[in-house]
Design an enzyme around this catalytic site. Structure first.
Site, PDB file in Angstrom:
ATOM      1  N   TYR A  71       0.848  -1.205   0.000  1.00 36.06           N
ATOM      2  CA  TYR A  71       0.000   0.000   0.000  1.00 36.06           C
ATOM      3  C   TYR A  71       0.882   1.254   0.000  1.00 36.06           C
ATOM      4  O   TYR A  71       1.654   1.481   0.921  1.00 36.06           O
ATOM      5  CB  TYR A  71      -0.897   0.038   1.242  1.00 36.06           C
ATOM      6  CG  TYR A  71      -1.955  -1.047   1.290  1.00 36.06           C
ATOM      7  CD1 TYR A  71      -2.210  -1.871   0.209  1.00 36.06           C
ATOM      8  CD2 TYR A  71      -2.721  -1.223   2.437  1.00 36.06           C
ATOM      9  CE1 TYR A  71      -3.181  -2.847   0.264  1.00 36.06           C
ATOM     10  CE2 TYR A  71      -3.697  -2.192   2.499  1.00 36.06           C
ATOM     11  CZ  TYR A  71      -3.916  -3.008   1.409  1.00 36.06           C
ATOM     12  OH  TYR A  71      -4.891  -3.970   1.477  1.00 36.06           O
TER      13      TYR A  71
HETATM   14  N1  LIG Z   1      -6.833  -8.442   1.803  1.00 34.07           N
HETATM   15  C1  LIG Z   1      -7.106  -7.806   0.699  1.00 34.07           C
HETATM   16  O1  LIG Z   1      -6.809  -8.276  -0.405  1.00 34.07           O
HETATM   17  C2  LIG Z   1      -7.801  -6.459   0.792  1.00 34.07           C
HETATM   18  C3  LIG Z   1      -8.385  -5.897  -0.351  1.00 34.07           C
HETATM   19  C4  LIG Z   1      -9.044  -4.687  -0.215  1.00 34.07           C
HETATM   20  C5  LIG Z   1      -9.111  -4.061   1.008  1.00 34.07           C
HETATM   21  N2  LIG Z   1      -8.516  -4.619   2.109  1.00 34.07           N
HETATM   22  C6  LIG Z   1      -8.547  -3.956   3.452  1.00 34.07           C
HETATM   23  O2  LIG Z   1      -9.871  -3.528   3.746  1.00 34.07           O
HETATM   24  C7  LIG Z   1      -9.885  -2.145   4.037  1.00 34.07           C
HETATM   25  C8  LIG Z   1     -11.183  -1.494   3.643  1.00 34.07           C
HETATM   26  O3  LIG Z   1     -11.545  -1.850   2.342  1.00 34.07           O
HETATM   27  P1  LIG Z   1     -11.800  -0.804   1.157  1.00 34.07           P
HETATM   28  O4  LIG Z   1     -11.247   0.524   1.471  1.00 34.07           O
HETATM   29  O5  LIG Z   1     -11.373  -1.539  -0.055  1.00 34.07           O
HETATM   30  O6  LIG Z   1     -13.383  -0.742   1.063  1.00 34.07           O
HETATM   31  P2  LIG Z   1     -14.550  -0.198   2.001  1.00 34.07           P
HETATM   32  O7  LIG Z   1     -14.124  -0.133   3.398  1.00 34.07           O
HETATM   33  O8  LIG Z   1     -15.714  -1.020   1.634  1.00 34.07           O
HETATM   34  O9  LIG Z   1     -14.800   1.265   1.390  1.00 34.07           O
HETATM   35  C9  LIG Z   1     -14.015   2.335   1.788  1.00 34.07           C
HETATM   36  C10 LIG Z   1     -14.387   3.585   0.987  1.00 34.07           C
HETATM   37  O10 LIG Z   1     -15.761   3.928   1.163  1.00 34.07           O
HETATM   38  C11 LIG Z   1     -15.895   5.329   1.357  1.00 34.07           C
HETATM   39  N3  LIG Z   1     -16.400   5.511   2.735  1.00 34.07           N
HETATM   40  C12 LIG Z   1     -15.919   4.942   3.878  1.00 34.07           C
HETATM   41  N4  LIG Z   1     -16.690   5.272   4.934  1.00 34.07           N
HETATM   42  C13 LIG Z   1     -17.668   6.060   4.452  1.00 34.07           C
HETATM   43  C14 LIG Z   1     -18.773   6.720   5.037  1.00 34.07           C
HETATM   44  N5  LIG Z   1     -19.028   6.611   6.335  1.00 34.07           N
HETATM   45  N6  LIG Z   1     -19.595   7.455   4.256  1.00 34.07           N
HETATM   46  C15 LIG Z   1     -19.367   7.558   2.934  1.00 34.07           C
HETATM   47  N7  LIG Z   1     -18.331   6.968   2.304  1.00 34.07           N
HETATM   48  C16 LIG Z   1     -17.493   6.223   3.056  1.00 34.07           C
HETATM   49  C17 LIG Z   1     -14.515   5.942   1.127  1.00 34.07           C
HETATM   50  O11 LIG Z   1     -14.318   6.228  -0.259  1.00 34.07           O
HETATM   51  P3  LIG Z   1     -14.867   7.557  -0.989  1.00 34.07           P
HETATM   52  O12 LIG Z   1     -14.935   8.651   0.023  1.00 34.07           O
HETATM   53  O13 LIG Z   1     -13.884   7.803  -2.081  1.00 34.07           O
HETATM   54  O14 LIG Z   1     -16.203   7.170  -1.531  1.00 34.07           O
HETATM   55  C18 LIG Z   1     -13.603   4.776   1.487  1.00 34.07           C
HETATM   56  O15 LIG Z   1     -12.348   4.847   0.857  1.00 34.07           O
HETATM   57  C19 LIG Z   1      -8.660  -1.619   3.297  1.00 34.07           C
HETATM   58  O16 LIG Z   1      -8.250  -0.416   3.856  1.00 34.07           O
HETATM   59  C20 LIG Z   1      -7.653  -2.737   3.483  1.00 34.07           C
HETATM   60  O17 LIG Z   1      -7.023  -2.599   4.735  1.00 34.07           O
HETATM   61  C21 LIG Z   1      -7.879  -5.828   2.009  1.00 34.07           C
END
Ligand SMILES: NC(=O)c1ccc[n+]([C@@H]2O[C@H](COP(=O)([O-])OP(=O)(O)OC[C@H]3O[C@@H](n4cnc5c(N)ncnc54)[C@H](OP(=O)(O)O)[C@@H]3O)[C@@H](O)[C@H]2O)c1
Length: 326
Positions: A56
């Site tokens: 990352y």
């Molecule tokens: N193991 C793996 O392969 C893998 C893969 C992916 C992720 N992950 C982990 O999972 C974590 C979270 O996943 P993710 O970031 O992919 O997806 P997520 O948590 O489903 O979505 C996060 C995104 O949603 C928006 N958001 C978050 N809270 C919000 C709220 N309260 N209101 C409105 N919009 C909101 C933001 O983007 P905007 O503001 O741009 O809309 C944020 O970047 C990552 O940080 C990582 O640590 C792991």
């Protein structure tokens, strides 16, 4: 086992993919303060698990997500610091193929963090494309535990068959697997409902971590076909998925309204009710505040059944991670 006790302190974690993502796409250092405020808010509200990865914020800004997380944790002086659990994921890069390379990678992560990694996870399995590579990497992961360099080890994007195999191998060395991280949300139920990873985790005493619990933001309800989409691949994905998920979003909205909660809070709470540890990514203090509001209450069985039904009948789902194994 210590790492499990630490993880159980929290029913919500905080992901840092958002940081990594921003860092990849033209990072603006003025965001540092905002991200630090997110971190501080989370810790002061009882969030203890922070998930990052050595991939990352890579490229020109190699490992910047870990660097920032380490700095934020060092500079945090209010109570709760002692409970912080930093989880990182080591990428199965093609040039990383010896067990020693995993040990070196984790030492580099620890250097960036300025402290030991608590939970080290294999970011993905190479089984789908280079099975030969995986054995050494997993041996390296277990070495890290044996050498006392980490408190616990975990896997990511593994399905039940491979999880069982790795569990068996690790058990022979007396190395427990603390966690399994998969893409799990109302729009990505596949790992649990089709693959059955939760049952296997329960059987083996492994905690399930739900990544992307907001389906990258879709489940917050803020995106619609009429409004603007995020830039890049996420925008393309949203254009494809949004037309097929109206009934699910309507159900989420209805439950949220009747509870006086936000849709994001209901989506995260659903993961908690499924006994997973969600790690939503938050980019701003407002988002973090909102996500923390998913704690301290529980959906009832009727609401969960409604949401399950709506999730099962959506025409579109999140695309599964290409590295997710069976
Ligand atoms: N193991 C793996 O392969 C893998 C893969 C992916 C992720 N992950 C982990 O999972 C974590 C979270 O996943 P993710 O970031 O992919 O997806 P997520 O948590 O489903 O979505 C996060 C995104 O949603 C928006 N958001 C978050 N809270 C919000 C709220 N309260 N209101 C409105 N919009 C909101 C933001 O983007 P905007 O503001 O741009 O809309 C944020 O970047 C990552 O940080 C990582 O640590 C792991």
């Amino acid at each position: 086992m210590q790492i499990c006790q630490e993880l159980s302190l929290s029913t919500i974690g905080c992901g840092t993919w958002a940081w990594g993502n921003r860092l990849l796409w033209g990072y603006d250092e003025s965001m540092d303060d905002q991200l630090q405020a997110v971190f501080n808010l989370c810790v002061s509200n009882g969030v203890t698990l922070f998930d990052t990865g050595d991939s990352y914020g890579t490229g020109r800004l190699n490992g910047r997500s870990e660097l920032l997380l380490g700095r934020f944790s060092r500079e945090y002086f209010v109570s709760g610091k002692e409970n912080i659990c930093i989880a990182t994921k080591l990428a199965a890069y093609p040039w990383r193929w010896t067990r020693q390379s995993m040990v070196s990678a984790c030492k580099s992560s620890a250097k960036r963090l300025g402290r030991n990694v608590d939970l080290v996870q294999m970011h993905w399995s190479t089984a789908n494309y280079a099975l030969w590579q995986e054995g050494s990497l997993l041996n390296g992961l277990a070495d890290l535990y044996e050498q006392g360099l980490v408190k616990g080890v975990g896997l990511s994007n593994y399905g039940p068959k491979r999880l069982k195999r790795v569990h068996q191998k690790f058990a022979e060395r007396g190395v427990p697997i603390a966690t399994l991280q998969v893409q799990y949300s109302l729009l990505s139920t596949y790992p649990v409902t089709q693959l059955g990873v939760k049952d296997v985790c329960d059987e083996l005493g492994i905690k399930l971590i739900a990544y992307s619990p907001l389906a990258l933001g879709l489940l917050t309800g803020k995106y619609s076909e009429k409004g603007s989409f995020p830039k890049g691949i996420r925008g393309l994905l949203f254009r494809q998925i949004l037309p097929g998920i109206h009934p699910l979003l309507a159900c989420l909205r209805e439950v949220a309204q009747s509870r006086n909660k936000m849709m994001s809070q209901v989506a995260i709470n659903w993961c908690i009710c499924k006994e997973a540890i969600p790690i939503p990514g938050a980019k701003t203090v407002e988002q973090a505040k909102e996500n923390i509001g998913a704690l301290g209450w529980q959906l009832d069985s009727g609401e969960i059944a409604e949401l399950d039904k709506a999730a099962a009948s959506t025409d579109k789902k999140m695309v599964q991670n290409i590295f997710q194994t069976q």
